[in-house]
Scaffold this motif. Structure first.
Motif, PDB file in Angstrom:
ATOM      1  N   ASP A 434       4.559   4.224   4.545  1.00  0.00           N
ATOM      2  CA  ASP A 434       4.482   5.478   3.775  1.00  0.00           C
ATOM      3  C   ASP A 434       4.183   5.231   2.302  1.00  0.00           C
ATOM      4  OD1 ASP A 434       5.100   6.781   6.126  1.00  0.00           O
ATOM      5  OD2 ASP A 434       7.229   6.959   5.685  1.00  0.00           O
ATOM      6  N   PHE A 435       3.175   4.432   2.040  1.00  0.00           N
ATOM      7  CA  PHE A 435       2.743   4.227   0.664  1.00  0.00           C
ATOM      8  C   PHE A 435       2.085   5.497   0.119  1.00  0.00           C
ATOM      9  CE2 PHE A 435       3.177  -0.185   1.813  1.00  0.00           C
ATOM     10  CZ  PHE A 435       3.459  -0.826   0.620  1.00  0.00           C
ATOM     11  N   PRO A 436       2.218   5.750  -1.177  1.00  0.00           N
ATOM     12  CA  PRO A 436       1.481   6.876  -1.750  1.00  0.00           C
ATOM     13  C   PRO A 436      -0.028   6.612  -1.671  1.00  0.00           C
ATOM     14  CG  PRO A 436       2.552   5.575  -3.465  1.00  0.00           C
ATOM     15  CD  PRO A 436       3.065   5.055  -2.165  1.00  0.00           C
ATOM     16  N   MET A 437      -0.778   7.647  -1.330  1.00  0.00           N
ATOM     17  CA  MET A 437      -2.233   7.519  -1.243  1.00  0.00           C
ATOM     18  C   MET A 437      -2.845   7.341  -2.637  1.00  0.00           C
ATOM     19  SD  MET A 437      -4.778   7.852   1.121  1.00  0.00           S
ATOM     20  CE  MET A 437      -6.567   8.056   1.091  1.00  0.00           C
ATOM     21  N   TYR A 438      -2.282   8.071  -3.612  1.00  0.00           N
ATOM     22  CA  TYR A 438      -2.828   8.058  -4.969  1.00  0.00           C
ATOM     23  C   TYR A 438      -1.713   7.794  -5.975  1.00  0.00           C
ATOM     24  CZ  TYR A 438      -6.759  10.464  -2.706  1.00  0.00           C
ATOM     25  OH  TYR A 438      -7.800  10.792  -1.868  1.00  0.00           O
ATOM     26  N   GLU A 439      -2.125   7.407  -7.185  1.00  0.00           N
ATOM     27  CA  GLU A 439      -1.187   7.228  -8.279  1.00  0.00           C
ATOM     28  C   GLU A 439      -1.845   7.697  -9.571  1.00  0.00           C
ATOM     29  OE1 GLU A 439      -0.303   3.087  -8.276  1.00  0.00           O
ATOM     30  OE2 GLU A 439      -2.269   2.477  -9.037  1.00  0.00           O
ATOM     31  N   TRP A 440      -1.008   7.994 -10.549  1.00  0.00           N
ATOM     32  CA  TRP A 440      -1.501   8.450 -11.838  1.00  0.00           C
ATOM     33  C   TRP A 440      -1.576   7.268 -12.801  1.00  0.00           C
ATOM     34  CZ3 TRP A 440      -3.912  12.410 -13.902  1.00  0.00           C
ATOM     35  CH2 TRP A 440      -3.917  12.576 -15.294  1.00  0.00           C
ATOM     36  N   ASN A 441      -2.752   7.068 -13.399  1.00  0.00           N
ATOM     37  CA  ASN A 441      -2.952   5.995 -14.364  1.00  0.00           C
ATOM     38  C   ASN A 441      -2.786   6.563 -15.765  1.00  0.00           C
ATOM     39  OD1 ASN A 441      -4.165   4.102 -16.210  1.00  0.00           O
ATOM     40  ND2 ASN A 441      -5.158   3.123 -14.470  1.00  0.00           N
ATOM     41  N   GLU A 442      -1.713   6.124 -16.460  1.00  0.00           N
ATOM     42  CA  GLU A 442      -1.425   6.653 -17.786  1.00  0.00           C
ATOM     43  C   GLU A 442      -2.513   6.293 -18.797  1.00  0.00           C
ATOM     44  OE1 GLU A 442       0.658   8.620 -19.051  1.00  0.00           O
ATOM     45  OE2 GLU A 442       2.124   8.931 -17.448  1.00  0.00           O
ATOM     46  N   GLU A 443      -3.136   5.127 -18.630  1.00  0.00           N
ATOM     47  CA  GLU A 443      -4.143   4.694 -19.600  1.00  0.00           C
ATOM     48  C   GLU A 443      -5.424   5.509 -19.469  1.00  0.00           C
ATOM     49  OE1 GLU A 443      -4.805   0.528 -19.363  1.00  0.00           O
ATOM     50  OE2 GLU A 443      -2.731  -0.008 -19.809  1.00  0.00           O
ATOM     51  N   THR A 444      -5.897   5.692 -18.212  1.00  0.00           N
ATOM     52  CA  THR A 444      -7.152   6.420 -18.003  1.00  0.00           C
ATOM     53  C   THR A 444      -6.937   7.918 -17.881  1.00  0.00           C
ATOM     54  OG1 THR A 444      -7.021   6.136 -15.593  1.00  0.00           O
ATOM     55  CG2 THR A 444      -8.157   4.416 -16.855  1.00  0.00           C
ATOM     56  N   ARG A 445      -5.641   8.317 -17.720  1.00  0.00           N
ATOM     57  CA  ARG A 445      -5.289   9.734 -17.558  1.00  0.00           C
ATOM     58  C   ARG A 445      -6.036  10.349 -16.384  1.00  0.00           C
ATOM     59  NH1 ARG A 445      -0.753  10.568 -19.643  1.00  0.00           N
ATOM     60  NH2 ARG A 445      -1.196  12.818 -19.700  1.00  0.00           N
ATOM     61  N   ARG A 446      -5.983   9.655 -15.241  1.00  0.00           N
ATOM     62  CA  ARG A 446      -6.670  10.165 -14.062  1.00  0.00           C
ATOM     63  C   ARG A 446      -5.975   9.677 -12.789  1.00  0.00           C
ATOM     64  NH1 ARG A 446     -12.002   6.583 -12.719  1.00  0.00           N
ATOM     65  NH2 ARG A 446     -11.229   7.082 -10.641  1.00  0.00           N
ATOM     66  N   ILE A 447      -6.288  10.354 -11.692  1.00  0.00           N
ATOM     67  CA  ILE A 447      -5.797   9.972 -10.371  1.00  0.00           C
ATOM     68  C   ILE A 447      -6.608   8.784  -9.860  1.00  0.00           C
ATOM     69  CG2 ILE A 447      -5.620  10.720  -7.959  1.00  0.00           C
ATOM     70  CD1 ILE A 447      -3.600  12.164  -9.532  1.00  0.00           C
ATOM     71  N   GLU A 448      -5.917   7.801  -9.289  1.00  0.00           N
ATOM     72  CA  GLU A 448      -6.600   6.644  -8.723  1.00  0.00           C
ATOM     73  C   GLU A 448      -6.008   6.323  -7.349  1.00  0.00           C
ATOM     74  OE1 GLU A 448      -6.138   3.433 -11.447  1.00  0.00           O
ATOM     75  OE2 GLU A 448      -7.609   4.211 -12.885  1.00  0.00           O
ATOM     76  N   PHE A 449      -6.764   5.569  -6.543  1.00  0.00           N
ATOM     77  CA  PHE A 449      -6.208   5.048  -5.291  1.00  0.00           C
ATOM     78  C   PHE A 449      -5.074   4.087  -5.636  1.00  0.00           C
ATOM     79  CE2 PHE A 449     -10.544   5.975  -3.599  1.00  0.00           C
ATOM     80  CZ  PHE A 449     -10.164   6.816  -2.561  1.00  0.00           C
ATOM     81  N   SER A 450      -3.984   4.155  -4.908  1.00  0.00           N
ATOM     82  CA  SER A 450      -2.875   3.238  -5.174  1.00  0.00           C
ATOM     83  C   SER A 450      -2.930   2.006  -4.288  1.00  0.00           C
ATOM     84  CB  SER A 450      -1.528   3.946  -4.959  1.00  0.00           C
ATOM     85  OG  SER A 450      -1.354   4.273  -3.593  1.00  0.00           O
ATOM     86  N   HIS A 451      -3.779   2.037  -3.267  1.00  0.00           N
ATOM     87  CA  HIS A 451      -3.814   0.939  -2.309  1.00  0.00           C
ATOM     88  C   HIS A 451      -5.238   0.833  -1.774  1.00  0.00           C
ATOM     89  CE1 HIS A 451      -0.773  -1.762  -0.787  1.00  0.00           C
ATOM     90  NE2 HIS A 451      -1.094  -1.589   0.476  1.00  0.00           N
ATOM     91  N   ASN A 452      -5.397   0.691  -0.485  1.00  0.00           N
ATOM     92  CA  ASN A 452      -6.718   0.529   0.118  1.00  0.00           C
ATOM     93  C   ASN A 452      -7.450   1.874   0.179  1.00  0.00           C
ATOM     94  OD1 ASN A 452      -8.850   0.221   2.020  1.00  0.00           O
ATOM     95  ND2 ASN A 452      -7.804  -1.535   2.928  1.00  0.00           N
ATOM     96  N   PRO A 453      -8.633   1.977  -0.427  1.00  0.00           N
ATOM     97  CA  PRO A 453      -9.335   3.269  -0.459  1.00  0.00           C
ATOM     98  C   PRO A 453      -9.863   3.711   0.901  1.00  0.00           C
ATOM     99  CG  PRO A 453     -10.739   1.552  -1.355  1.00  0.00           C
ATOM    100  CD  PRO A 453      -9.389   0.927  -1.146  1.00  0.00           C
ATOM    101  N   PHE A 454      -9.861   2.799   1.879  1.00  0.00           N
ATOM    102  CA  PHE A 454     -10.394   3.140   3.200  1.00  0.00           C
ATOM    103  C   PHE A 454      -9.306   3.610   4.166  1.00  0.00           C
ATOM    104  CE2 PHE A 454     -13.314  -0.117   1.496  1.00  0.00           C
ATOM    105  CZ  PHE A 454     -14.458   0.651   1.428  1.00  0.00           C
ATOM    106  N   SER A 455      -8.094   3.833   3.644  1.00  0.00           N
ATOM    107  CA  SER A 455      -6.984   4.236   4.498  1.00  0.00           C
ATOM    108  C   SER A 455      -7.062   5.733   4.827  1.00  0.00           C
ATOM    109  CB  SER A 455      -5.647   3.945   3.828  1.00  0.00           C
ATOM    110  OG  SER A 455      -5.543   2.574   3.519  1.00  0.00           O
ATOM    111  N   MET A 456      -6.525   6.088   5.988  1.00  0.00           N
ATOM    112  CA  MET A 456      -6.468   7.490   6.393  1.00  0.00           C
ATOM    113  C   MET A 456      -5.268   8.161   5.722  1.00  0.00           C
ATOM    114  SD  MET A 456      -7.886   9.904   8.145  1.00  0.00           S
ATOM    115  CE  MET A 456      -8.849   9.326   9.565  1.00  0.00           C
ATOM    116  N   PRO A 457      -5.469   9.292   5.066  1.00  0.00           N
ATOM    117  CA  PRO A 457      -4.315  10.005   4.508  1.00  0.00           C
ATOM    118  C   PRO A 457      -3.423  10.543   5.623  1.00  0.00           C
ATOM    119  CG  PRO A 457      -6.330  11.317   4.281  1.00  0.00           C
ATOM    120  CD  PRO A 457      -6.748   9.965   4.783  1.00  0.00           C
ATOM    121  N   ASN A 458      -2.121  10.412   5.428  1.00  0.00           N
ATOM    122  CA  ASN A 458      -1.150  10.931   6.394  1.00  0.00           C
ATOM    123  C   ASN A 458      -0.851  12.387   6.021  1.00  0.00           C
ATOM    124  OD1 ASN A 458       0.682  11.128   8.424  1.00  0.00           O
ATOM    125  ND2 ASN A 458       2.175   9.713   7.549  1.00  0.00           N
TER     126      ASN A 458
END
Length: 596
Positions: A434-458
């Motif tokens: 149950d890893f988060p699909m996305y995370e917030w990057n404080e430096e870029t101020r944007r949503i990013e993939f937190s792990h493998n971008p090819f994973s299926m969202p649950n």
């Protein structure tokens, strides 16, 4: 008689007494015992004691040999006297009386001693790795590595997997670590990349209709070295399966990994079942997504016990910011002021203001500045919540969990080690799920993939396609069907159920800020393949080097790798990376632009 040997140096036993034999190997050491000369002769298979007395025709030559010379010895096998038997040596009941010796190769003065356990600088060991590898412990580690890989292959075949090889020269990927690039002579200005992992290829193998794939795959990443990660290159057990869910992957992988570790455990225990721990729970209980479960300490949130309390350092932060939490780290048997003060000093050395603590005396009373300020009721509530007894202690960290969980996890492990709570004779496995699909990057101020971008969202697929890209709260709550396999605090592998639907992949990348054209240009091959009937599929890739490191009881991958690089990704033995000639650069249409 064979030119070099009739037996190996690990082969002779009492059955060979009175036989004339021929051995070849390295002179492990030479000993002079008052007129008797002893040579411990070593080869890949073991060690045999050889003896020359003054009556031996080879006595004078034996006197001249030195450590690590390569020699051939002819002689007669004799039984050792009872008082000279070496029970720690397979050949320890016999010795060879030397009748003839031939020097096959002499050796210069050694920069690394093979005999003994002397430590040498890493730079020296890596420069003369071919000598370093003669040392018994390292030699045995490399042989165990070979046996482990052989066992893995057999276990994978027995589980119905087929071994395929994927390309080494491929296209560059924008995700993950930096690529190693290979310029193309035939296509000026273009570059191949060495694969960071066979990720896209193994998915394409599933799209191509092969059901269960595995490979002992070389991977290449241009990243800094760590103790548990080799710079430049490493190997992984790459696995992919079709028509599977997460449970199917676990059911296939667990028996292979458990059986492998049981085979090479040498008396150490192996988890009979692999616990499944959600990512958020792992962070909250252990401060890390790769917990060492040999350590029994589990942290807890005790924010409410400090809210409005007399311990103003914590109470003030809680009142000022609703995101602040106080975490408790139990310390069984750590109930002394001396230990608590030592841990507090350690925390300050780690750049922290300190570690608040309560320790419980033999009479059950809580002691220390925290207990004094929060009072006996709150102290007792914390004690009951954590099930602490007399002579136990508890430490506290306060702040935003996203910022302090790493330190809390490090403190948990430090306390476990200091109090000898960690079971060193165990392999404790778990799945982090149950890893988060996305995370917030404080430096870029944007949503990013937190792990493998090819994973299926649950997440419900229709609802996912309808997501508002500006709805950060919902997006950051989405979990991915991703999982890590962890053993003794070491992440052995990451894996996932893959995103096999083009429309969901497009949406997933759009949420992470990727323009559709970027997805087409960077992952066009994969995206194109998914449009022609892709099965649901998933996989995982345990690290071979890390598995071997754990089974050999080592803490550094260089101790289980034949020819490792140093921390700066340099091969000191072969001189790589190296400069190339101007002619080679011209052939590749490359002009150097070196930093000053």
């Amino acid at each position: 008689m064979h030119r070099y040997r009739t037996q190996t140096c690990g082969e002779l036993r009492l059955d060979n007494v009175d036989e004339t034999v021929r051995l070849s190997g390295w002179v492990h050491r030479v000993r002079d015992h008052g007129g008797l000369l002893f040579i411990d002769l070593r080869d890949h298979y073991g060690l045999t004691q050889c003896v020359a007395d003054p009556d031996s025709p080879a006595f004078k030559l034996v006197e001249s040999v030195r450590a690590e010379w390569v020699v051939r010895i002819d002689g007669v096998v004799k039984r050792r006297s009872d008082d000279t038997i070496n029970p720690n040596l397979p050949t320890g009941e016999v010795e060879v009386f030397i009748r003839e010796l031939e020097v096959l190769s002499s050796a210069r003065e050694l920069p690394v001693q093979v005999f003994g356990d002397q430590e040498f600088p890493e730079e020296t060991r890596l420069t003369y790795r071919f000598i370093d590898l003669r040392r018994e412990k390292l030699h045995n580690n490399i042989m165990k590595r070979s046996e482990i890989i052989s066992s893995i292959r057999q276990r994978m075949r027995d589980a119905g997997f087929y071994e395929f090889q994927t390309p080494i020269l491929t296209a560059s990927s924008p995700e993950g670590a930096r690529d190693f690039l290979v310029p193309s002579r035939l296509h000026p200005g273009k570059f191949y990349a060495l694969p960071q992992a066979p990720q896209q290829f193994k998915q394409l193998i599933m799209v191509a209709g092969f059901d269960r794939y595995f490979q002992i795959a070389p991977c290449f990443r241009d990243e800094d070295a760590r103790a548990d990660r080799s710079p430049g290159e490493f190997y992984q057990l790459d696995i992919e399966m079709s028509f599977v869910e997460q449970d199917d992957v676990f059911a296939a992988v667990e028996p292979v990994v458990r059986g492998l570790f049981e085979e090479f455990a040498e008396g150490r225990s192996v988890s009979p079942t692999f616990r499944r721990i959600p990512y958020a729970e792992a962070i909250a209980r252990y401060g890390t997504d790769k917990p060492d479960l040999r350590n029994p300490i589990e942290m807890a949130d005790v924010t409410e016990q400090f809210r409005g309390s007399g311990f103003k350092v914590f109470a003030g932060q809680i009142a000022a910011d609703p995101q602040v939490e106080v975490w408790a780290i139990p310390a069984p048997t750590g109930g002394s002021r001396a230990f608590c003060d030592r841990m507090n000093s350690w925390a300050q050395g780690e750049g922290q203001p300190g570690l608040g603590y309560i320790f419980f005396r033999d009479d059950g009373q809580g002691a220390g500045p925290v207990a004094k300020n929060i009072g006996p009721e709150r102290t007792e509530a914390i004690r009951e919540m954590l099930k602490l007894g007399d002579s136990d202690a508890v430490f506290f960290v306060c702040g935003h969990p996203a910022k302090h969980h790493v330190f809390a996890g490090t403190a948990r492990q430090k306390i476990g080690e200091e109090l000898n709570l960690i079971d060193k004779d165990a392999f404790a496995f778990c799945w982090i799920v149950d890893f988060p699909m996305y995370e917030w990057n404080e430096e870029t101020r944007r949503i990013e993939f937190s792990h493998n971008p090819f994973s299926m969202p649950n997440y419900d697929h229709e609802a996912f396609l309808d997501l508002d890209p500006a709805d950060n709260e919902t997006i950051l709550s989405i979990k991915a069907i991703q999982y890590d396999l962890v053993c003794n605090g070491v992440e052995l592998s990451s894996g996932a159920i893959r995103n096999h639907k083009p429309e969901i992949m497009r949406k997933a990348f759009a949420v992470a800020g990727y323009d559709g054209s970027v997805l087409e240009s960077e992952f066009g091959g994969m995206l194109n393949a998914l449009q022609y009937g892709a099965p649901p599929h998933g996989g995982i890739a345990p690290g071979i080097d890390r598995i071997v490191m754990l089974l050999c009881g080592e803490e550094n991958l260089r101790e289980v790798t034949l020819f490792p690089m140093n921390q700066r990704a340099e091969d000191l033995m072969m001189g790589a990376p190296s400069e190339v000639s101007a002619g080679q650069l011209r052939d590749l249409h490359i002009r150097l632009n070196l930093p000053e």
